[in-house]
Design an enzyme around this catalytic site. Structure first.
Site, PDB file in Angstrom:
ATOM      1  N   SER A 159      87.266  55.174  31.568  1.00  0.00           N
ATOM      2  CA  SER A 159      86.704  55.870  32.740  1.00  0.00           C
ATOM      3  C   SER A 159      87.742  56.862  33.223  1.00  0.00           C
ATOM      4  O   SER A 159      88.941  56.734  32.920  1.00  0.00           O
ATOM      5  CB  SER A 159      86.426  54.856  33.854  1.00  0.00           C
ATOM      6  OG  SER A 159      86.180  55.507  35.075  1.00  0.00           O
TER       7      SER A 159
ATOM      8  N   TYR B 177      88.815  47.358  39.097  1.00  0.00           N
ATOM      9  CA  TYR B 177      88.080  48.140  38.092  1.00  0.00           C
ATOM     10  C   TYR B 177      89.000  49.198  37.472  1.00  0.00           C
ATOM     11  O   TYR B 177      89.077  49.323  36.236  1.00  0.00           O
ATOM     12  CB  TYR B 177      86.855  48.805  38.735  1.00  0.00           C
ATOM     13  CG  TYR B 177      86.092  49.688  37.783  1.00  0.00           C
ATOM     14  CD1 TYR B 177      85.311  49.151  36.763  1.00  0.00           C
ATOM     15  CD2 TYR B 177      86.164  51.089  37.881  1.00  0.00           C
ATOM     16  CE1 TYR B 177      84.620  49.959  35.877  1.00  0.00           C
ATOM     17  CE2 TYR B 177      85.481  51.912  36.998  1.00  0.00           C
ATOM     18  CZ  TYR B 177      84.706  51.337  35.999  1.00  0.00           C
ATOM     19  OH  TYR B 177      84.030  52.145  35.118  1.00  0.00           O
TER      20      TYR B 177
HETATM   21  N1  LIG Z   1      78.368  55.100  35.235  1.00  0.00           N
HETATM   22  C1  LIG Z   1      79.540  55.595  35.490  1.00  0.00           C
HETATM   23  O1  LIG Z   1      79.715  56.381  36.420  1.00  0.00           O
HETATM   24  C2  LIG Z   1      80.713  55.265  34.611  1.00  0.00           C
HETATM   25  C3  LIG Z   1      81.835  56.106  34.662  1.00  0.00           C
HETATM   26  C4  LIG Z   1      82.914  55.808  33.853  1.00  0.00           C
HETATM   27  C5  LIG Z   1      82.873  54.716  33.001  1.00  0.00           C
HETATM   28  N2  LIG Z   1      81.775  53.915  32.994  1.00  0.00           N
HETATM   29  C6  LIG Z   1      81.781  52.766  32.091  1.00  0.00           C
HETATM   30  O2  LIG Z   1      80.718  52.923  31.175  1.00  0.00           O
HETATM   31  C7  LIG Z   1      80.355  51.663  30.630  1.00  0.00           C
HETATM   32  C8  LIG Z   1      78.846  51.524  30.650  1.00  0.00           C
HETATM   33  O3  LIG Z   1      78.422  51.456  32.005  1.00  0.00           O
HETATM   34  P1  LIG Z   1      77.113  52.205  32.518  1.00  0.00           P
HETATM   35  O4  LIG Z   1      77.544  53.263  33.446  1.00  0.00           O
HETATM   36  O5  LIG Z   1      76.247  52.562  31.382  1.00  0.00           O
HETATM   37  O6  LIG Z   1      76.489  51.042  33.434  1.00  0.00           O
HETATM   38  P2  LIG Z   1      75.174  50.170  33.278  1.00  0.00           P
HETATM   39  O7  LIG Z   1      73.975  51.021  33.177  1.00  0.00           O
HETATM   40  O8  LIG Z   1      75.257  49.179  34.410  1.00  0.00           O
HETATM   41  O9  LIG Z   1      75.392  49.395  31.894  1.00  0.00           O
HETATM   42  C9  LIG Z   1      76.335  48.364  31.764  1.00  0.00           C
HETATM   43  C10 LIG Z   1      76.068  47.604  30.481  1.00  0.00           C
HETATM   44  O10 LIG Z   1      77.063  46.571  30.340  1.00  0.00           O
HETATM   45  C11 LIG Z   1      76.417  45.338  30.033  1.00  0.00           C
HETATM   46  N3  LIG Z   1      77.191  44.215  30.571  1.00  0.00           N
HETATM   47  C12 LIG Z   1      77.759  44.107  31.797  1.00  0.00           C
HETATM   48  N4  LIG Z   1      78.337  42.898  31.940  1.00  0.00           N
HETATM   49  C13 LIG Z   1      78.122  42.231  30.769  1.00  0.00           C
HETATM   50  C14 LIG Z   1      78.464  40.928  30.302  1.00  0.00           C
HETATM   51  N5  LIG Z   1      79.143  40.068  31.069  1.00  0.00           N
HETATM   52  N6  LIG Z   1      78.071  40.560  29.065  1.00  0.00           N
HETATM   53  C15 LIG Z   1      77.364  41.416  28.280  1.00  0.00           C
HETATM   54  N7  LIG Z   1      77.024  42.661  28.672  1.00  0.00           N
HETATM   55  C16 LIG Z   1      77.389  43.058  29.903  1.00  0.00           C
HETATM   56  C17 LIG Z   1      75.046  45.457  30.722  1.00  0.00           C
HETATM   57  O11 LIG Z   1      74.099  44.631  30.050  1.00  0.00           O
HETATM   58  P3  LIG Z   1      73.415  43.307  30.666  1.00  0.00           P
HETATM   59  O12 LIG Z   1      73.362  43.471  32.151  1.00  0.00           O
HETATM   60  O13 LIG Z   1      72.089  43.252  29.986  1.00  0.00           O
HETATM   61  O14 LIG Z   1      74.334  42.216  30.234  1.00  0.00           O
HETATM   62  C18 LIG Z   1      74.707  46.911  30.471  1.00  0.00           C
HETATM   63  O15 LIG Z   1      74.124  47.073  29.198  1.00  0.00           O
HETATM   64  C19 LIG Z   1      81.088  50.617  31.472  1.00  0.00           C
HETATM   65  O16 LIG Z   1      82.218  50.159  30.757  1.00  0.00           O
HETATM   66  C20 LIG Z   1      81.523  51.393  32.703  1.00  0.00           C
HETATM   67  O17 LIG Z   1      82.678  50.856  33.279  1.00  0.00           O
HETATM   68  C21 LIG Z   1      80.683  54.166  33.773  1.00  0.00           C
END
Ligand SMILES: NC(=O)c1ccc[n+]([C@@H]2O[C@H](COP(=O)([O-])OP(=O)(O)OC[C@H]3O[C@@H](n4cnc5c(N)ncnc54)[C@H](OP(=O)(O)O)[C@@H]3O)[C@@H](O)[C@H]2O)c1
Length: 252
Positions: free
Chosen positions: A132, A145
């Protein structure tokens, strides 16, 4: 050839899975929500003829992660995407300890185990670790985080270098997006103070950078600037700015 994608049920991981299916990869999809995994399995096999194997499991438990590796190590996996992760906004003293432990388990431990085991196991390929923009700065109100993402960035850069030194054809990339429009906010209990990009755009830039073998991928000009600012600015400047941004989010 297979691509393994964690965090495949939503957001960036889901969009990456779609793009990978579209260019001919078979898929191993991981997340906790089985109904979404099964829907994706059906959709990808109908639309692209993709072979999709699903694992509905909680990655915060390290035993599940090792079992996941053992279950799919005989497949020809050449791409590993560690996208599963989440954040929680609030003072460290106010957030639940259980959430912190799960966050460290998912964002760090699971990603660490899969990076280590696949980097050793694969003859060639790519591992894309979703860090991130938060990896570049200590982040008050998102302290734990930001710390998990700093781990991801540091590990990925160092192991990528080790791979070169060992003469291994495995590239490790760290994707460092700013705000992306996904379910992240809902889970974190926050709103973005900055403009967000779509998950599709982030996934596309991430995969393109990964296939080019880039060590660190920063989607968008703002994130490139953020990387530069982090290198030039002392914590005495960064901490109050981060605090202001995060408290603004909390107060709506
Ligand atoms: N969105 C942003 O602004 C942003 C910015 C920078 C980095 N990121 C990073 O991008 C990555 C993806 O996040 P996203 O933004 O796409 O959010 P999201 O839509 O909430 O997706 C998160 C994913 O992680 C899975 N997950 C979470 N906890 C888990 C667990 N304990 N076991 C298995 N799967 C788990 C969820 O699946 P289930 O709930 O089905 O388990 C879901 O598929 C993350 O690492 C996040 O930190 C996001």
């Amino acid at each position: 050839m297979y691509a393994l994608v964690t965090g495949a049920t939503s957001g960036i991981g889901k969009e990456m899975a779609k793009l990978l299916a579209n260019i001919g990869y078979d898929l191993v999809l991981v997340g906790r929500r089985e109904n979404r995994l099964l829907y994706m399995q059906k959709y990808f096999s109908n639309k692209y003829g993709t072979d999709v194997i699903t694992y509905a499991l909680d990655l915060s438990n390290p035993e599940n992660v090792v079992e996941l590796f053992e279950s799919c190590k005989e497949l020809e996996i050449t791409v590993v995407i560690n996208a599963a992760g989440f954040g929680k906004v609030g003072y460290l003293t106010d957030t639940k300890l259980e959430d912190d432990i799960n966050m460290i388990g998912t964002n760090i431990m699971a990603l660490h185990i899969l990076t280590k085991l696949f980097a050793e196991h694969m003859d060639y390929g790519h591992i894309l670790n979703v860090a991130s923009m938060a990896a570049f700065f200590p982040g008050p109100f998102l302290a734990q985080y930001s710390a998990t993402k700093a781990y991801v960035l540091s590990l990925s850069k160092a192991v990528n270098y080790e791979m070169k030194k060992q003469g291994k054809y495995v590239k490790i990339s760290a994707l460092c997006p700013g705000p992306v429009d996904t379910e992240f906010n809902e889970v974190a209990g926050t709103n973005f103070a900055l403009r967000s990009i779509s998950a599709k755009k982030c996934a596309y830039i991430g995969l393109l950078g990964m296939f080019k073998g880039k060590s660190v991928i920063r989607p968008g000009i703002e994130m490139k600037a953020a990387g530069l600012v982090s290198r030039l600015s002392p914590d005495a400047v960064i901490l109050p700015i981060e605090y202001m941004i995060q408290t603004k989010k909390l107060n709506g």
